[in-house]
Write a protein that holds these residues in place. Structure first.
Motif, PDB file in Angstrom:
ATOM      1  N   MET A 104       2.765  -3.284   9.577  1.00  0.00           N
ATOM      2  CA  MET A 104       1.968  -2.225   8.949  1.00  0.00           C
ATOM      3  C   MET A 104       3.271  -1.373   8.218  1.00  0.00           C
ATOM      4  O   MET A 104       2.971  -1.018   6.992  1.00  0.00           O
ATOM      5  CB  MET A 104       1.412  -1.266   9.907  1.00  0.00           C
ATOM      6  CG  MET A 104       0.013  -2.017  10.485  1.00  0.00           C
ATOM      7  SD  MET A 104      -1.255  -2.424   9.424  1.00  0.00           S
ATOM      8  CE  MET A 104      -2.152  -0.693   9.506  1.00  0.00           C
ATOM      9  N   GLU A 105       4.297  -1.029   8.970  1.00  0.00           N
ATOM     10  CA  GLU A 105       5.709  -0.528   8.493  1.00  0.00           C
ATOM     11  C   GLU A 105       5.973  -1.180   7.155  1.00  0.00           C
ATOM     12  O   GLU A 105       6.472  -0.509   6.378  1.00  0.00           O
ATOM     13  CB  GLU A 105       6.469  -0.401   9.421  1.00  0.00           C
ATOM     14  CG  GLU A 105       5.987   0.678  10.516  1.00  0.00           C
ATOM     15  CD  GLU A 105       6.433   2.037  10.165  1.00  0.00           C
ATOM     16  OE1 GLU A 105       7.530   2.644   9.786  1.00  0.00           O
ATOM     17  OE2 GLU A 105       5.244   2.762   9.968  1.00  0.00           O
ATOM     18  N   ALA A 106       6.079  -2.406   7.378  1.00  0.00           N
ATOM     19  CA  ALA A 106       6.577  -3.153   5.985  1.00  0.00           C
ATOM     20  C   ALA A 106       5.760  -3.446   4.945  1.00  0.00           C
ATOM     21  O   ALA A 106       6.019  -3.751   3.902  1.00  0.00           O
ATOM     22  CB  ALA A 106       7.037  -4.785   6.356  1.00  0.00           C
ATOM     23  N   HIS A 107       4.165  -3.098   4.970  1.00  0.00           N
ATOM     24  CA  HIS A 107       3.453  -3.370   4.177  1.00  0.00           C
ATOM     25  C   HIS A 107       2.426  -2.108   4.097  1.00  0.00           C
ATOM     26  O   HIS A 107       1.171  -1.885   4.741  1.00  0.00           O
ATOM     27  CB  HIS A 107       2.281  -4.531   4.372  1.00  0.00           C
ATOM     28  CG  HIS A 107       3.098  -5.786   4.571  1.00  0.00           C
ATOM     29  ND1 HIS A 107       3.878  -6.381   5.663  1.00  0.00           N
ATOM     30  CD2 HIS A 107       3.350  -6.957   3.772  1.00  0.00           C
ATOM     31  CE1 HIS A 107       4.218  -7.461   5.224  1.00  0.00           C
ATOM     32  NE2 HIS A 107       4.117  -7.748   4.154  1.00  0.00           N
ATOM     33  N   PRO A 108       2.676  -1.014   3.497  1.00  0.00           N
ATOM     34  CA  PRO A 108       2.218   0.230   3.271  1.00  0.00           C
ATOM     35  C   PRO A 108       0.841   0.226   2.774  1.00  0.00           C
ATOM     36  O   PRO A 108       0.057   0.984   2.863  1.00  0.00           O
ATOM     37  CB  PRO A 108       3.309   1.095   2.327  1.00  0.00           C
ATOM     38  CG  PRO A 108       3.996   0.352   1.771  1.00  0.00           C
ATOM     39  CD  PRO A 108       4.202  -0.996   2.789  1.00  0.00           C
ATOM     40  N   ARG A 109       0.651  -0.854   1.920  1.00  0.00           N
ATOM     41  CA  ARG A 109      -0.924  -0.949   1.355  1.00  0.00           C
ATOM     42  C   ARG A 109      -1.873  -1.204   2.093  1.00  0.00           C
ATOM     43  O   ARG A 109      -3.066  -1.402   1.982  1.00  0.00           O
ATOM     44  CB  ARG A 109      -0.690  -1.755   0.078  1.00  0.00           C
ATOM     45  CG  ARG A 109      -0.095  -1.386  -1.070  1.00  0.00           C
ATOM     46  CD  ARG A 109      -0.127  -2.338  -2.551  1.00  0.00           C
ATOM     47  NE  ARG A 109      -1.563  -2.373  -2.587  1.00  0.00           N
ATOM     48  CZ  ARG A 109      -2.286  -1.689  -3.240  1.00  0.00           C
ATOM     49  NH1 ARG A 109      -2.030  -0.700  -3.526  1.00  0.00           N
ATOM     50  NH2 ARG A 109      -3.612  -2.320  -3.547  1.00  0.00           N
ATOM     51  N   VAL A 110      -1.231  -2.041   3.303  1.00  0.00           N
ATOM     52  CA  VAL A 110      -2.298  -2.566   4.043  1.00  0.00           C
ATOM     53  C   VAL A 110      -3.165  -1.423   5.116  1.00  0.00           C
ATOM     54  O   VAL A 110      -2.155  -0.935   5.927  1.00  0.00           O
ATOM     55  CB  VAL A 110      -1.724  -3.671   5.254  1.00  0.00           C
ATOM     56  CG1 VAL A 110      -2.813  -4.127   6.202  1.00  0.00           C
ATOM     57  CG2 VAL A 110      -1.251  -4.896   4.291  1.00  0.00           C
ATOM     58  N   ALA A 111      -4.348  -1.427   5.273  1.00  0.00           N
ATOM     59  CA  ALA A 111      -4.923  -0.200   6.167  1.00  0.00           C
ATOM     60  C   ALA A 111      -5.413  -0.695   7.668  1.00  0.00           C
ATOM     61  O   ALA A 111      -5.766  -0.042   8.216  1.00  0.00           O
ATOM     62  CB  ALA A 111      -5.871   0.514   5.343  1.00  0.00           C
TER      63      ALA A 111
END
Length: 260
Positions: A104-111
């Motif tokens: 999640m930290e590496a992919h900020p678009r993923v909710a």
């Protein structure tokens, strides 16, 4: 991992809850919020190494949808960024929380981030595995045809969930699909292609009334988000109609055979 908390709604089942929490194996301490949805007797916070456990008591049993919504609001008030879902009776794999938080930290678009799931019997015997698509684009294509997420395996961005309207009781027994579909209007949702959960399949705990409610709620959501030019959407609606007219046990046996 001070910005992460395990979110576990509970209605009775103290022993199952403790077994679930004992399954977490993380290198850092993790916070836990148990939402006691009117249990009798009330849920007691167990003392477990590596877990900082808090119980939020609701005045009366209002259903999992309201319990989850109250839990998300409580985590937001405590400054928690990520909610890691699990249900009493299910078991986590080692380092699940750390792996999901790193993604999640590496992919900020993923909710919302799920994980692959081992489905087991109440005795722990393996039944089948759930390995849905991992990529957000693939998930969008088939989101109305198949279940792309094991809800108890998911990690959610608390602020995104609240901005989308939080969990709600409008679609009973399909509160997870309702939330995911709303989140995907502004965010990506993905799966980490690793096994993160042992999901306990308890057919004896599934009433015919709840099953029909879930299927009807799913069908309403499928029709609301239906895309006529997308073949998987048509297949999804057909599957829901089949679930309404065919016996539950026959469908479970067929699903288990197809997923072996």
């Amino acid at each position: 991992m001070n910005d992460v908390a395990i979110l576990l709604p509970a209605f009775n089942g103290q022993a199952e809850l403790e077994r679930t929490l004992a399954s977490f194996r993380e290198e850092s301490s993790v916070r836990v919020l148990i939402v006691d949805d009117g249990s009798t007797p009330p849920i007691v916070a167990p003392s477990m190494r590596g877990l900082d456990i808090e119980v939020l008591r609701l005045p009366a049993n209002g259903g999992i949808e309201r319990a989850l919504a109250a839990g998300i609001d409580a985590l937001a008030a405590r400054g928690i960024r990520y909610a890691a879902r699990i249900d009493a009776g299910d078991l986590a794999t080692p380092q699940r929380i750390a792996k999901q938080r790193a993604y999640m930290e590496a992919h900020p678009r993923v909710a919302a981030l799920g994980m692959w799931t081992h489905v087991v019997s109440t005795e722990g015997a393996p039944l089948f595995d759930l390995t849905p698509p991992a990529d957000p684009a693939a998930i969008r294509r088939v989101m109305l045809m198949r279940s792309c997420f094991a809800h108890p395996s998911m990690m959610l961005r608390v602020d995104a969930v609240r901005e989308a309207g939080n969990y709600r009781a409008q679609y009973r027994a399909a509160e997870d699909l309702d939330l995911i579909l709303r989140l995907m209007q502004r965010h990506d949702c993905a799966n980490l292609p690793e096994f993160g959960l042992y999901y306990e399949s308890n057919e004896g705990g599934i009433s015919a009334t709840k099953r029909r409610t879930q299927v009807l709620s799913t069908l309403r959501l499928q029709l609301r988000y239906f895309r006529a030019g997308n073949l998987p959407d048509w297949i999804g609606v057909a599957k829901s109609v089949a679930h309404l007219v065919l016996p539950y046990r026959a469908l479970r046996r067929l699903k288990a055979q197809l997923l072996r």
